[in-house]
Every structure is written in C-alpha cells, then in structure tokens.
Design an enzyme around this catalytic site. Sequence first.
Site, PDB file in Angstrom:
ATOM      1  N   GLU A 177     -37.691  17.032 -24.759  1.00 42.43           N
ATOM      2  CA  GLU A 177     -36.435  17.387 -25.404  1.00 42.43           C
ATOM      3  C   GLU A 177     -36.136  18.840 -25.070  1.00 42.43           C
ATOM      4  OE1 GLU A 177     -34.338  16.979 -29.780  1.00 42.43           O
ATOM      5  OE2 GLU A 177     -36.519  17.059 -29.659  1.00 42.43           O
ATOM      6  N   GLU A 201     -41.361   9.108 -34.996  1.00 40.37           N
ATOM      7  CA  GLU A 201     -40.551   9.436 -33.829  1.00 40.37           C
ATOM      8  C   GLU A 201     -41.432  10.227 -32.873  1.00 40.37           C
ATOM      9  OE1 GLU A 201     -36.915  11.611 -34.597  1.00 40.37           O
ATOM     10  OE2 GLU A 201     -37.095  12.675 -32.700  1.00 40.37           O
TER      11      GLU A 201
END
Length: 418
Positions: free
Chosen positions: A169, A164
């Site tokens: 974020e 990932e």
Amino acid sequence: MKRNFKAALLLSGLWLMQSFCTKSSQQPVLQKKDIPQQSLMNTTSGIGGDDLIWSDEFNGSGGFDVTKWSHCIRKVSPWNMYLTSTSNYAYQNDTNLVLKMDNAVIPGDNVPYHTGGIETRDKFNFKYGMIEARMKYDEGNGAWPAFWMMPQFNTYGGWPRSGEIDICEHFNTTTTTQQNVFTYKQHLINQKAIIYSAPYIQNAYNVYTLLWTENSLRFFVNGKFTTSYNKAPGDTWEAWPYDQPMYIIFNQSCTDTWWYIDLNKLPFHNRVDYVRVYQASHIYNAGFEYGNALTPWTAWSANQTGAVSVVNNNAHSGTNALSLSGGEKSAEQLVTSLKPNTTYVLKAYAKLGTGTGASVGVKNYGGTTVGSAVTSNTYTQQQITFTTGATNTSALIYFYKNSVNGTAYADDFSLEEL
C-alpha cells in the site's frame, strides 16, 4: 486499505506519524520469468514456493478475465468512494493489468475523481500459502495504489474483526511502501494498527510477497524479508483471525480525504504484471531463497562451535543454499500441521565441501531420530522416511555437520505424505 470511513480517518493520523525508512533497495529491477509448475521451483521473487494453484499473467488486451475478477464496488470508504466499473479504469494492455485514477468528467456520474479496482471475491480465495505480485505504480500527491486481501467470509464479524492484510500500500511520494495488518485486538482494543514501512525501488517494478502459514504472516519486497506478524500462544480470533479464506484486491485509489491531489500529475496508474498463488508446503524457505535470511530455520547453538548461514554460492537450484562451516553445527525447522500415524518422506539435496561428515534427519515426531549421512562432494538427494506418533502433529527437521573443521551445504528440502 481501509473498509470503514470513520476508522480510516482516525488511522490517517497514525500513518502520518510513521517513521519511514529511507534506505533504498539495491536489488535490480526483476524481469518476468516462466511460471514454475512444480514443487520447489523458485518464483520470480526468489522465494521458494510450492505448487502454483492460481495466477493471472495479465497478457490479454481489453477487459480483464471475468472468470477470475470483478470490479470493486463503489461504497463510502475513502479507498472505494470513487470506484468506477468501466473498462477504461481497469483493463489489460497485453503486458499488464492497468488500474487508473483521474478527474475526468463522466456524464451521469457526478464525482470529482474516478478510480479503478478489481477483486476475486466469490471467484477465488485461499487459506495459507504464498502470494506475490509484480507491480509498478505512479507516484504523486493523491496517489494511493494497493495490493491486499480481505476475508471471503466475515466469520468473526465485520471489519476489522475478520482481518485485513495489506501486502503493498503506497501513499503519495513516500520512499517506502506499507505492509499492514488489521485485527480487532490491535485496532479496536489497543487503538494501534500494525503498520510497517518497507523499502522498495521507486518508479520501477517491484515484487511484493506474502507467505501465510497457520501461525505467521511474513512479508517480502523483491525477495527480501521485511516484517512479520505472528500468532502468539493463546491468541484467539481477536488477534489472529487469519485462519479463514481470503480474496485478492488490486486498486488505484486517491487520497483526497487526507491529502491534496496534484492535478498536474493525473492520471495515476497502478500496473500489475502478474499475480501468483502457491500452496505452501510444510517446510518454509525450503530452497533458502529469502535473500540471505535463515528464518524460519534456526541455528542450534548449544555447545556448538561452527557457523550456519545462507550463501549465494553452491546452490543446487536457484541462487542460495544453506551452509554449515567450521566445527559442529546444525540448522533446524519445526514443521507443523502433520497428521498423526502418518508416514512422510523428507527429501533434501546435500553435499560436503570439505570435512568428513554431515547428515539430514528428523526428530521429535513421536519416534526415534532418523537421518541420512551426507558423504559426497557433489549434490545427492537424501531421503528419510518416518511415521508420526499417535498424537504427534509436528516434527523437527535438521541439517547437521560434525565437529571436524569443514563445510557442508544443503538445498531444496521437501516433505511429502506417502
């Protein structure tokens, strides 16, 4: 973003323990520019890219382009447990993709919150290259916007075995954004995720960029290098699953499983101006536009008295150029993934500032060193043709200045197969 609910809860403690950098970026808010359509044009972030292979400018109205995107599906992980596949949670407003999170009451959908997210799974994926997006997101307790990638095929198994990559974020009101990497080795064996807190301009548009090669993941915010995750010699899929295609995700989630949500701040929005994908060339930082970073070029230092730097003047194109100054000095980059017994042409623009001589060249490719002398005080294109050896798949390119005190500049390198 996290795929597994229980694993995500464990990682929340790690996130809370991160020491956030509070140094704010001094970069101006970047403005939208024309999309570069040819090799070695500068992207909006200022990082030199190669050919644009895929993009979405989000200049429409109403629903998003269904040939490129699908709604993210509601499941049981914290990031996707409230996803809502309706047009008022993922839509275009003529200039942006808008992803929304709120606590509206929707008849027949009895969840406390609703969130929006879209993905390119089964519609677009890529392996190696550069991807960037320009985003602005609301800040407040409970806000969780993200721009990230997941594997199109779980070649090495389910999360986190096949990897990932979180390019951006953000949580709540923190003054940094996170750029994260998840692998089987780091997460399940070492019990520690790779999490980096990068400075960004709060309450403004920022450009988030990933440069992905066969050996490294390099992250940027507003054209400034922030961190990297590199493949070490001997690494297997456990530490480096990033040799498989990945797809793109944007979402606006909420963090009610970890932090309280400030209901007075709802709704939260993640606004995406554009996303662009470039297929990277063999040469990275070919236009020296990683801010002032020389990386991945290196300065050859053995018995040399000069200096090497990236300067924001004397550029052939864009903003920056490579500078050699003082006495003898050179800058080099190892280019990989070449084909054996194959002819290539190295091109670069170079000039002398003061002094008597410089050269652009190639060595360690399976043949004798070849170069082109730089003799002009104005930019001229240097071209060097070479053929790799029977077993050679790499070459070392260089820009060299002789020992006479002076300056020399180079910019806009490229490598093409003939």
